[in-house]
Design a protein around this motif. Sequence first.
Motif, PDB file in Angstrom:
ATOM      1  N   GLY A  94       0.773  -1.224   0.000  1.00  0.00           N
ATOM      2  CA  GLY A  94       0.000   0.000   0.000  1.00  0.00           C
ATOM      3  C   GLY A  94       0.807   1.277   0.000  1.00  0.00           C
ATOM      4  N   VAL A  95       1.984   1.254  -0.617  1.00  0.00           N
ATOM      5  CA  VAL A  95       2.724   2.495  -0.841  1.00  0.00           C
ATOM      6  C   VAL A  95       2.194   3.080  -2.145  1.00  0.00           C
ATOM      7  CG1 VAL A  95       4.998   3.528  -1.243  1.00  0.00           C
ATOM      8  CG2 VAL A  95       4.770   1.599   0.352  1.00  0.00           C
ATOM      9  N   PHE A  96       1.853   4.374  -2.130  1.00  0.00           N
ATOM     10  CA  PHE A  96       1.230   5.013  -3.285  1.00  0.00           C
ATOM     11  C   PHE A  96       2.036   6.198  -3.786  1.00  0.00           C
ATOM     12  CE2 PHE A  96      -2.658   3.343  -1.082  1.00  0.00           C
ATOM     13  CZ  PHE A  96      -3.017   2.427  -2.055  1.00  0.00           C
ATOM     14  N   HIS A 129      11.307  -0.945   7.153  1.00  0.00           N
ATOM     15  CA  HIS A 129      10.133  -0.394   7.823  1.00  0.00           C
ATOM     16  C   HIS A 129      10.070   1.101   7.513  1.00  0.00           C
ATOM     17  CE1 HIS A 129       7.015   0.105  10.819  1.00  0.00           C
ATOM     18  NE2 HIS A 129       7.662   1.180  11.241  1.00  0.00           N
ATOM     19  N   PHE A 130       9.020   1.526   6.834  1.00  0.00           N
ATOM     20  CA  PHE A 130       8.847   2.920   6.433  1.00  0.00           C
ATOM     21  C   PHE A 130       7.823   3.627   7.300  1.00  0.00           C
ATOM     22  CE2 PHE A 130      10.156   1.316   2.136  1.00  0.00           C
ATOM     23  CZ  PHE A 130      11.307   2.082   2.027  1.00  0.00           C
ATOM     24  N   ARG A 131       8.108   4.883   7.578  1.00  0.00           N
ATOM     25  CA  ARG A 131       7.097   5.814   8.105  1.00  0.00           C
ATOM     26  C   ARG A 131       6.830   6.773   6.961  1.00  0.00           C
ATOM     27  NH1 ARG A 131       4.799   7.960  12.805  1.00  0.00           N
ATOM     28  NH2 ARG A 131       4.634  10.232  12.825  1.00  0.00           N
ATOM     29  N   LEU A 132       5.582   6.815   6.518  1.00  0.00           N
ATOM     30  CA  LEU A 132       5.178   7.608   5.363  1.00  0.00           C
ATOM     31  C   LEU A 132       4.231   8.719   5.791  1.00  0.00           C
ATOM     32  CD1 LEU A 132       4.148   4.614   3.062  1.00  0.00           C
ATOM     33  CD2 LEU A 132       6.336   5.808   3.020  1.00  0.00           C
ATOM     34  N   GLY A 136      -1.558  14.571   4.973  1.00  0.00           N
ATOM     35  CA  GLY A 136      -1.635  15.189   6.293  1.00  0.00           C
ATOM     36  C   GLY A 136      -1.513  14.245   7.464  1.00  0.00           C
ATOM     37  N   GLY A 137      -1.380  12.944   7.204  1.00  0.00           N
ATOM     38  CA  GLY A 137      -1.246  11.978   8.294  1.00  0.00           C
ATOM     39  C   GLY A 137      -0.071  11.046   8.062  1.00  0.00           C
ATOM     40  N   TYR A 138       0.302  10.305   9.097  1.00  0.00           N
ATOM     41  CA  TYR A 138       1.430   9.381   9.010  1.00  0.00           C
ATOM     42  C   TYR A 138       0.941   7.948   9.098  1.00  0.00           C
ATOM     43  CZ  TYR A 138       4.391  13.429   9.541  1.00  0.00           C
ATOM     44  OH  TYR A 138       5.005  14.638   9.342  1.00  0.00           O
ATOM     45  N   LEU A 139       1.603   7.059   8.367  1.00  0.00           N
ATOM     46  CA  LEU A 139       1.311   5.639   8.422  1.00  0.00           C
ATOM     47  C   LEU A 139       2.601   4.857   8.270  1.00  0.00           C
ATOM     48  CD1 LEU A 139       0.698   4.500   5.017  1.00  0.00           C
ATOM     49  CD2 LEU A 139      -0.551   6.587   5.475  1.00  0.00           C
ATOM     50  N   GLU A 140       2.555   3.580   8.579  1.00  0.00           N
ATOM     51  CA  GLU A 140       3.748   2.744   8.554  1.00  0.00           C
ATOM     52  C   GLU A 140       3.529   1.549   7.636  1.00  0.00           C
ATOM     53  OE1 GLU A 140       5.831   2.488  12.070  1.00  0.00           O
ATOM     54  OE2 GLU A 140       5.159   4.456  12.704  1.00  0.00           O
TER      55      GLU A 140
END
Length: 151
Positions: A94-96, A129-132, A136-140
């Motif tokens: 789910g990286v876009f 492990h990415f923090r994206l 306006g919000g953050y997800l991992e």
Amino acid sequence: GNSGGGLFNMNGELVGIVNAKSSSSDAEGLGFAIPTTTVKTVVDDLIRQGYVSGEPSIGITCYTVTEEMAEEYDLPLGVYVKSVQQDSDAKKQGVFPGDVIVEANGQSITTIEELLALKEGMEAGDVIHFRLWRSGGYLERDVTLMEQYVP
């Protein structure tokens, strides 16, 4: 020029292939070479399978978010995901396009060079492990690296 020529030691043994020469007038005679051990591995892979194995890829194309871009588009500093390869784990996880990578494996990422340096010691099959940042919000996301040059 000698770019592409052999680099020999004092015994006349080939130790590298020159691939770049400094263009600075202060550093005349300064060249950069690929060690023969690396050249042999690459050539053997090309002969055996037609591509170079062992090069990990995240499966994205990206670029650094500069301070000017961050201000103009209201983005955090980081690495902007321009596109995601269809068969990559990044896509599956789910990286876009439009995501901004701000952290990888607990390390702050503000430039593409930092991301590439982190990936340097890794292999296909390893997980980053990415923090994206997205809208306006953050997800991992945990993304498994894939072989870069598989036909």
